[in-house]
Design a protein around this motif. Structure first.
Motif, PDB file in Angstrom:
ATOM      1  N   ALA A 194     -11.488   8.608  -2.861  1.00 34.44           N
ATOM      2  CA  ALA A 194     -12.552   7.638  -2.567  1.00 34.44           C
ATOM      3  C   ALA A 194     -11.958   6.271  -2.257  1.00 34.44           C
ATOM      4  CB  ALA A 194     -13.506   7.538  -3.754  1.00 34.44           C
ATOM      5  N   HIS A 195     -10.955   5.886  -3.044  1.00 31.96           N
ATOM      6  CA  HIS A 195     -10.293   4.602  -2.829  1.00 31.96           C
ATOM      7  C   HIS A 195      -9.570   4.604  -1.487  1.00 31.96           C
ATOM      8  CE1 HIS A 195      -8.246   0.862  -3.804  1.00 31.96           C
ATOM      9  NE2 HIS A 195      -7.100   1.434  -3.458  1.00 31.96           N
ATOM     10  N   HIS A 249       0.835  -1.205   0.000  1.00 36.92           N
ATOM     11  CA  HIS A 249       0.000   0.000   0.000  1.00 36.92           C
ATOM     12  C   HIS A 249       0.868   1.253   0.000  1.00 36.92           C
ATOM     13  CE1 HIS A 249      -3.239   2.789   1.184  1.00 36.92           C
ATOM     14  NE2 HIS A 249      -2.393   3.261   2.082  1.00 36.92           N
ATOM     15  N   ILE A 250       1.913   1.258   0.808  1.00 34.93           N
ATOM     16  CA  ILE A 250       2.819   2.409   0.882  1.00 34.93           C
ATOM     17  C   ILE A 250       3.468   2.675  -0.470  1.00 34.93           C
ATOM     18  CG2 ILE A 250       5.133   3.052   1.717  1.00 34.93           C
ATOM     19  CD1 ILE A 250       4.313   2.162   4.475  1.00 34.93           C
ATOM     20  N   TYR A 251       4.005   1.637  -1.079  1.00 34.04           N
ATOM     21  CA  TYR A 251       4.694   1.824  -2.361  1.00 34.04           C
ATOM     22  C   TYR A 251       3.729   2.269  -3.460  1.00 34.04           C
ATOM     23  CZ  TYR A 251       9.018  -0.132  -0.494  1.00 34.04           C
ATOM     24  OH  TYR A 251      10.164  -0.339   0.235  1.00 34.04           O
ATOM     25  N   HIS A 252       2.513   1.706  -3.425  1.00 31.57           N
ATOM     26  CA  HIS A 252       1.511   2.112  -4.416  1.00 31.57           C
ATOM     27  C   HIS A 252       1.142   3.581  -4.221  1.00 31.57           C
ATOM     28  CE1 HIS A 252      -1.931   1.992  -7.084  1.00 31.57           C
ATOM     29  NE2 HIS A 252      -2.683   2.480  -6.113  1.00 31.57           N
ATOM     30  N   GLU A 253       0.997   4.001  -2.966  1.00 33.71           N
ATOM     31  CA  GLU A 253       0.650   5.391  -2.668  1.00 33.71           C
ATOM     32  C   GLU A 253       1.739   6.340  -3.162  1.00 33.71           C
ATOM     33  OE1 GLU A 253      -1.636   6.853   1.026  1.00 33.71           O
ATOM     34  OE2 GLU A 253       0.480   7.039   1.565  1.00 33.71           O
ATOM     35  N   LYS A 256      -4.542   9.806 -16.697  1.00 29.25           N
ATOM     36  CA  LYS A 256      -4.299   8.536 -15.987  1.00 29.25           C
ATOM     37  C   LYS A 256      -4.755   8.579 -14.532  1.00 29.25           C
ATOM     38  CE  LYS A 256      -0.186   7.160 -18.634  1.00 29.25           C
ATOM     39  NZ  LYS A 256       1.279   6.921 -18.563  1.00 29.25           N
ATOM     40  N   TYR A 257      -4.753   9.775 -13.954  1.00 24.44           N
ATOM     41  CA  TYR A 257      -5.008   9.883 -12.512  1.00 24.44           C
ATOM     42  C   TYR A 257      -6.189  10.816 -12.231  1.00 24.44           C
ATOM     43  CZ  TYR A 257      -0.276   7.940 -12.184  1.00 24.44           C
ATOM     44  OH  TYR A 257       0.835   7.153 -12.315  1.00 24.44           O
ATOM     45  N   SER A 258      -6.797  10.617 -11.066  1.00 27.42           N
ATOM     46  CA  SER A 258      -7.883  11.487 -10.608  1.00 27.42           C
ATOM     47  C   SER A 258      -7.803  11.575  -9.086  1.00 27.42           C
ATOM     48  CB  SER A 258      -9.233  10.914 -11.024  1.00 27.42           C
ATOM     49  OG  SER A 258     -10.270  11.443 -10.225  1.00 27.42           O
ATOM     50  N   ASP A 265      -9.935   2.094   1.773  1.00 23.20           N
ATOM     51  CA  ASP A 265      -8.798   1.209   2.010  1.00 23.20           C
ATOM     52  C   ASP A 265      -7.907   1.770   3.110  1.00 23.20           C
ATOM     53  OD1 ASP A 265      -7.259  -1.026   1.462  1.00 23.20           O
ATOM     54  OD2 ASP A 265      -5.954   0.050   0.076  1.00 23.20           O
ATOM     55  N   ASP A 266      -8.555   2.385   4.108  1.00 22.84           N
ATOM     56  CA  ASP A 266      -7.824   3.240   5.043  1.00 22.84           C
ATOM     57  C   ASP A 266      -7.533   2.591   6.391  1.00 22.84           C
ATOM     58  OD1 ASP A 266      -6.571   5.649   5.041  1.00 22.84           O
ATOM     59  OD2 ASP A 266      -8.270   6.771   5.836  1.00 22.84           O
TER      60      ASP A 266
END
Length: 247
Positions: free
Chosen positions: A171-172, A129-133, A163-165, A176-177
């Motif tokens: 929201a994600h 999750h950290i790396y994706h963030e 590509k990004y929003s 996923d928090d």
């Protein structure tokens, strides 16, 4: 933070201040392998000075997140730098320490068995999750920040923005928090009442402190970073639209 009484055993001292276990671990001493040994004996045999231990203990006690309000007047690049530093501490220090504490627990009951089984997967998911963030949210926000502060290539920014929003990411993130919910449920909210095993108490105290860190970390992102990023995104989108009109 307690004053260190070198004439007390490690178990007595850690019972009063669980953070001492981490300070000792930093110097290569696992308190649970020397529970009944006096601190002065540990210092003598480990070549650690009392002052060194006190300094590390003080440093660990002061290692806390400021509240989300503290960051409201910061630019997004400074906020992201702070959050990335927190990620670094999680991956390089806090999670390896908690992981070792859990791995070294005696598998004596359902709680210790389940912790030893589940925590490695929680840790793996959290690191992903950290790396994706960092590779998505932080990357995009820093691109927006750069574009808002200086000249930029319109076609490159259009491609990035397609590509990004920020809204979608926010929201994600809300959904996923809570990486620690399973651990909270497993440990009955880190309850140590009536628990005699000091090693297990330290594990639960460290997990609880980590959970509290993540809560504050999430507030900084949800209440400060995302709103600022949404404003930046709208600002850059306007710049891009106006720039394209001039062609």
């Amino acid at each position: 933070m307690q004053n260190l009484n070198v004439n007390k055993s490690l178990q007595e001292l850690v019972e009063n201040d669980y953070v001492l276990a981490h300070a000792l671990y930093f110097f290569g001493v696992k308190f649970y392998e020397h529970k009944t040994v006096l601190l002065k004996e540990v210092l003598q045999t480990s070549d650690i000075t009392e002052e060194q231990l006190k300094r590390k203990l003080k440093e660990l006690h002061e290692e806390e997140f400021p509240g989300a309000e503290f960051f409201k007047f910061f630019e997004v690049d400074a906020i992201i730098e702070y959050l990335k530093h927190a990620h670094y501490l999680y991956i390089k220090e806090k999670l390896p320490y908690i992981s070792r504490l859990i791995a070294d627990l005696q598998d004596t009951d359902k709680l210790t068995h389940d912790l030893k089984l589940i925590f490695p997967y929680v840790m793996e998911d959290f690191i992903k999750h950290i790396y994706h963030e960092e590779d998505s949210l932080f990357y995009y926000v820093l691109k927006l920040h750069g574009a808002s502060a200086s000249t930029f290539n319109e076609s490159v920014m259009l491609e990035v923005m397609s590509k990004y929003s920020i809204k979608r990411m926010a929201a994600h993130h809300e959904n996923d928090d809570d990486e620690m919910k399973g651990i909270r449920d497993l440990t009955n909210n880190y309850t140590v009442d009536g628990m005699r095993d000091v090693h297990l108490k330290v594990v639960l105290k460290e997990l609880q402190a980590f959970d509290q860190d993540l809560f504050i970390h999430a507030r900084i992102e949800n209440e400060v970073l995302f709103p600022k990023a949404l404003e930046l995104e709208a600002k850059v989108a306007k710049y891009v639209a106006e720039s394209i009109k001039t062609y």
